[in-house]
Motif scaffolding. Structure first.
Motif, short mmCIF file in Angstrom:
data_model
loop_
_atom_site.label_atom_id
_atom_site.label_comp_id
_atom_site.label_asym_id
_atom_site.label_seq_id
_atom_site.Cartn_x
_atom_site.Cartn_y
_atom_site.Cartn_z
N ASP A 65 0.85 -1.19 0.00
CA ASP A 65 0.00 0.00 0.00
C ASP A 65 0.88 1.24 0.00
O ASP A 65 1.76 1.41 0.86
CB ASP A 65 -0.92 0.02 1.23
CG ASP A 65 -1.99 -1.05 1.16
OD1 ASP A 65 -2.38 -1.42 0.03
OD2 ASP A 65 -2.43 -1.53 2.22
N ILE A 66 0.66 2.09 -0.99
CA ILE A 66 1.42 3.34 -1.13
C ILE A 66 0.54 4.49 -0.69
O ILE A 66 -0.53 4.74 -1.28
CB ILE A 66 1.89 3.56 -2.58
CG1 ILE A 66 2.61 2.32 -3.11
CG2 ILE A 66 2.76 4.80 -2.68
CD1 ILE A 66 3.86 1.96 -2.36
N THR A 67 0.93 5.19 0.35
CA THR A 67 0.15 6.31 0.88
C THR A 67 0.81 7.62 0.44
O THR A 67 1.99 7.86 0.71
CB THR A 67 0.07 6.26 2.41
OG1 THR A 67 -0.50 5.00 2.80
CG2 THR A 67 -0.79 7.39 2.94
N TRP A 191 4.11 6.94 -8.98
CA TRP A 191 4.92 6.03 -9.81
C TRP A 191 6.23 5.69 -9.11
O TRP A 191 6.61 4.52 -9.00
CB TRP A 191 5.20 6.68 -11.16
CG TRP A 191 5.78 5.76 -12.19
CD1 TRP A 191 5.11 5.09 -13.16
CD2 TRP A 191 7.17 5.39 -12.35
NE1 TRP A 191 5.97 4.33 -13.92
CE2 TRP A 191 7.24 4.49 -13.45
CE3 TRP A 191 8.34 5.72 -11.68
CZ2 TRP A 191 8.44 3.94 -13.89
CZ3 TRP A 191 9.54 5.16 -12.10
CH2 TRP A 191 9.58 4.29 -13.19
N HIS A 192 6.91 6.71 -8.60
CA HIS A 192 8.24 6.49 -8.03
C HIS A 192 8.17 5.83 -6.66
O HIS A 192 9.02 4.99 -6.32
CB HIS A 192 9.01 7.80 -7.98
CG HIS A 192 9.56 8.21 -9.32
ND1 HIS A 192 10.85 7.95 -9.70
CD2 HIS A 192 8.97 8.81 -10.38
CE1 HIS A 192 11.04 8.38 -10.95
NE2 HIS A 192 9.91 8.92 -11.37
N GLU A 193 7.16 6.17 -5.86
CA GLU A 193 7.00 5.49 -4.58
C GLU A 193 6.63 4.03 -4.78
O GLU A 193 6.96 3.17 -3.96
CB GLU A 193 5.92 6.21 -3.75
CG GLU A 193 6.33 7.56 -3.22
CD GLU A 193 7.49 7.48 -2.25
OE1 GLU A 193 7.54 6.54 -1.43
OE2 GLU A 193 8.38 8.35 -2.31
N ASN A 304 13.50 11.43 -7.64
CA ASN A 304 13.51 10.28 -8.54
C ASN A 304 14.07 9.06 -7.81
O ASN A 304 15.21 9.05 -7.36
CB ASN A 304 14.38 10.58 -9.77
CG ASN A 304 14.17 9.61 -10.90
OD1 ASN A 304 14.02 8.41 -10.68
ND2 ASN A 304 14.18 10.10 -12.13
N VAL A 305 13.25 8.01 -7.69
CA VAL A 305 13.66 6.82 -6.96
C VAL A 305 14.83 6.12 -7.66
O VAL A 305 15.60 5.39 -7.02
CB VAL A 305 12.46 5.86 -6.80
CG1 VAL A 305 12.07 5.26 -8.14
CG2 VAL A 305 12.77 4.74 -5.82
N LEU A 306 15.00 6.34 -8.96
CA LEU A 306 16.08 5.67 -9.69
C LEU A 306 17.45 6.24 -9.32
O LEU A 306 18.48 5.63 -9.63
CB LEU A 306 15.85 5.79 -11.20
CG LEU A 306 14.52 5.22 -11.70
CD1 LEU A 306 14.36 5.46 -13.20
CD2 LEU A 306 14.41 3.74 -11.40
N TRP A 307 17.46 7.39 -8.67
CA TRP A 307 18.73 7.97 -8.24
C TRP A 307 19.42 7.11 -7.18
O TRP A 307 20.64 7.17 -7.02
CB TRP A 307 18.53 9.37 -7.66
CG TRP A 307 18.04 10.39 -8.65
CD1 TRP A 307 18.08 10.29 -10.01
CD2 TRP A 307 17.46 11.65 -8.35
NE1 TRP A 307 17.54 11.42 -10.58
CE2 TRP A 307 17.15 12.29 -9.58
CE3 TRP A 307 17.16 12.33 -7.17
CZ2 TRP A 307 16.57 13.54 -9.66
CZ3 TRP A 307 16.57 13.59 -7.24
CH2 TRP A 307 16.28 14.19 -8.48
N ILE A 308 18.66 6.33 -6.43
CA ILE A 308 19.25 5.63 -5.29
C ILE A 308 19.97 4.35 -5.69
O ILE A 308 20.60 3.70 -4.86
CB ILE A 308 18.17 5.31 -4.23
CG1 ILE A 308 17.11 4.37 -4.80
CG2 ILE A 308 17.54 6.58 -3.69
CD1 ILE A 308 16.05 3.97 -3.79
#
Length: 764
Positions: A65-67, A191-193, A304-308
């Protein structure tokens, strides 16, 4: 072959026929029902067994679940994910794949006769799809491929190919919110979460590495990276967090201004993760101060989650997808322009164009169309075939006199096809990359002349970065979305046939998991069978090796005749066919002369002049299989040629490229293929009666130079000749020149091999 210096491996020199000899082939699907029936398993037993196999194979999909806060409320979204790391370790444990993993970076060279020339071939995808036939239910499948496996495996349909690892959540459309900056940012955050759930452990091990002993018992220190992001433009914008085609800088790879998208002669600063992170830092310190900076870069104010993921940059990973950018993108705009121009010329021009489309020569694996103007297509393969066929069919309809704008559009389409064919090569060299850069400038100049369409949209610009993509990540087939599109079908089928429309994601992923488990089991069973049969074959091979050596010449032949007809005498052929076809005039005499003058050149000693009686019989064949070495990847390719008076109710006489003399190749039209036995030599021969296209075509026309066309002209049918079928190099498609009787245009965009052969011929 040069390895990366850190690998510590010496350069490898191989004989060319030893390069890439490993072949991976596995069959999809297991006849699980037979096992279940034989064992009298009930439904609970079957479900339990499949569930067990699935757990062993790749673990389970997990719902998260993404809040996300939005307008003073908390919105909750669901994402179903299988962590990428679990999938990756499963691949490493698979005995079918272990021999095929490539661990060391390589630079590969091939000697071109003068020097060693470097070539490029080897080095996540997401795209929404409608699950229901009426388009109300959508899914957002994420497909992952392992770049350490050869492209033939990862783009295939068996074990080691693309894997659906989950469904991203989709923010429901809201007409009152659509277009607002806050709603756009919400979609990006969701999308990123959501995507971070796929990256569990990948983020950690991308920094620290992971020590793992693979199936081959070799210990490797693994660092996962995101090498390629393969998606259509909409998803590329989401991955790079740019605003899209309405922003000031709509390219996800470089900082090109919106009003400069059409100009391919200019280069702009490349985007980088560091620049985006710096802009977001400014935004977090002061939203007011950062507004102009973000707008200038076309960025959304979202992390941006792809940065990690260490050693990865989403802007470098984003790659040109020919399916969406070209065949379903730029070509659609060109096709619409073509339809408009044809309509402006009136019904006669439209009818002539459609007639030419209908009469376009048929070819294996090429779609045939009866209409283009009055149909719309969403299949990328069909659209690519339409682009090729429309170009040749429009040549006799659009010209400088009746439509200057149409003639200019032909130049633009011609350049588009040149680029599409170049980019689509499965192996690239420095020279083909240079050719792409040169042709981009030709396309750029064609855009500026005559046509009124506004070309400032992203899909005109995206292939500006093609050569960079190829140098960094290999050829375009490494990042095409085509293999992933094939995975949408089973998901749609699972929704329509195996779900009740509730909790859709859980149900279709459960079905997908079961199918994957079955395919994994099938692979193991097949491998066991192969190993067991191999021992038996070794014994048989010892007994038959002498026989194989005797038949070596037959086994190495590159042609095979099929579809034999009844035996017929050469005199009957002449009497029956010559009244309606001048190619058969003096058939008996011409064939006798051919045998006596040509056979010595093929190494047969004739002690006397061969005289064929009138009742000498031959066996006609209507089908020819031709194997040849592709000039692209040097692997075997196959053409299937027909010489049939009634193939599906229509005459079908294909064309071919043959080795006419040791120094000259030529295009011919097949008239008759046959096999005969010559008693004087006590041997059987395969021959063909063909009509060569070797007549002079006159002076070179300007339009041929502009559009890179090759025209040939047929000699009279009465001058047709006999050739040995072993002289056939490969098949060909020739399109008739409607304005000049007997002239034809070589369809060089038929496939990559023909395209490259014609380029080589043009340079000679």
């Amino acid at each position: 072959m040069e390895y990366h210096p850190s690998s510590g491996r010496e350069p490898l020199h191989q004989a060319f026929n030893e390069f890439h000899v490993n072949v991976h082939d596995t069959t999809e699907g297991l006849l699980f029902a037979e096992i279940a029936l034989d064992a009298s398993l009930n439904k609970s037993h079957i479900d339990g067994l499949l569930s067990l196999i699935a757990r062993i194979a790749t673990g389970q999909f997990t719902k998260h679940d993404i809040t996300v806060p939005y307008k003073q409320e908390e919105r909750v979204y669901e994402v179903h994910a299988l962590p990428i790391w679990e999938w990756a370790l499963d691949l490493l444990e698979n005995p079918l794949l272990a021999p095929h993993f490539v661990w060391d970076a390589q630079r590969v060279y091939k000697h071109n006769g003068t020097e060693f020339e470097r070539f490029y071939d080897e080095p996540m995808y997401a795209n929404k799809t409608r699950l229901s036939s009426h388009g109300t239910i959508k899914g957002y499948p994420v497909v992952v491929h392992c770049a350490n496996l050869p492209v033939g495996i990862r783009n295939g349909e068996g074990i080691g190919s693309g894997r659906v690892i989950g469904l991203l959540c989709i923010v429901s459309e809201d007409a009152s919110e659509e277009g607002k900056k806050s709603f756009t940012n919400l979609k990006c955050v969701v999308w990123h979460e959501s995507f971070v759930k796929f990256l569990e452990l990948v983020v950690q091990y991308s920094k620290t590495g992971y020590s793992y002993k693979c199936f081959d018992q070799v210990l490797h220190w693994l660092f996962p990276i995101l090498l390629i992001l393969s998606a259509d433009y909409e998803e590329q914008c989401m991955m790079s967090l740019i605003h899209g085609h309405h922003s000031k800088c709509p390219c996800p790879v470089c900082i090109v201004p919106l009003d400069e998208l059409h100009d391919l002669s200019k280069s702009f600063r490349l985007r980088s993760m560091q620049d985006a992170m710096a802009a977001l830092d400014v935004y977090e310190e002061s939203k007011a101060c950062s507004e102009e900076l973000l707008k200038a870069l076309g960025l959304c104010p979202v992390k941006n989650v792809l940065w990690i993921v260490a050693h990865s940059d989403p802007h470098d990973a984003i790659s040109l997808d020919c399916l969406h950018a070209l065949h379903l993108g730029l070509w659609k705009h060109l096709l619409n322009e073509l339809k408009k121009i044809l309509k402006s010329l009136g019904c006669e021009a439209e009818s002539l164009f459609e007639e030419q489309v209908t009469n376009f020569p048929r070819w294996r694996n090429c779609n045939h169309f009866n209409t283009v103007i009055h149909m719309s297509f969403s299949d990328g393969n069909k659209m690519q075939d339409i682009s090729r066929q429309s170009f040749y069919t429009a040549l006799s309809v659009l010209n400088q006199s009746n439509s200057p704008e149409g003639n200019q559009l032909l130049c633009l389409i011609g350049s588009y096809l040149q680029l599409d064919s170049y980019i689509g090569l499965d192996v690239h060299t420095v020279s083909t990359l240079d050719a792409i850069e040169a042709e981009l400038l030709v396309f750029n100049n064609a855009l500026k002349v005559g046509l009124r369409l506004d070309w400032d949209f992203p899909k005109v610009h995206l292939w500006k970065h093609t050569t960079r993509d190829i140098q960094m990540k290999g050829t375009a087939r490494n990042y095409t979305t085509c293999p992933n599109e094939k995975l949408h079908g089973p998901l749609k089928e699972a929704y329509e046939r195996q779900s009740n429309g509730k909790k859709v994601a859980e149900q279709i992923l459960h079905v997908n998991q079961n199918k994957f488990a079955v395919s994994l089991l099938r692979g193991r069973v097949d491998t066991f069978d192969e190993q067991r049969n191999r021992k038996d074959d070794e014994i048989d091979d010892l007994d038959t090796i002498a026989e194989d050596n005797l038949n070596l010449a037959v086994a190495q032949g590159h042609i095979k005749l099929s579809s034999p007809q009844q035996l017929i005498s050469i005199q009957d052929i002449e009497n029956t066919c010559s009244p309606t076809d001048r190619a058969f005039q003096d058939f008996h005499r011409k064939f006798s002369t051919f045998l006596n003058t040509s056979l010595p050149g093929y190494g047969y000693e004739l002690r006397r002049w061969i005289t064929l009686p009138a009742n000498f019989q031959i066996c006609e064949y209507c089908y020819l299989k031709v194997n040849y070495e592709s000039t692209i990847d040097w692997k075997q390719a196959t053409d299937y040629l027909r010489c049939n008076p009634s193939f599906h109710g229509q005459p079908c006489y294909d064309c071919a490229l043959i080795q006419l003399t040791p120094e000259q190749s030529a295009f011919v039209k097949l008239i008759l293929m046959f096999k005969c036995h010559l008693p004087d030599i006590d041997s059987s021969f395969d021959f063909a009666l063909v009509q060569p296209y070797t007549a002079g075509t006159g002076s070179h026309r300007r339009i041929d130079h502009e559009l890179k066309l090759t025209r040939v002209k047929a000699i009279p049918r009465a001058s047709s000749i006999f050739v040995p079928l072993t002289s056939v190099i490969r098949g060909a498609v020739l399109f008739p020149d409607r304005e000049h009787q007997g002239k034809f245009i070589i369809v060089d965009h038929l496939d990559s091999d023909m395209f490259l052969r014609m380029k080589t011929q043009a340079r000679q």
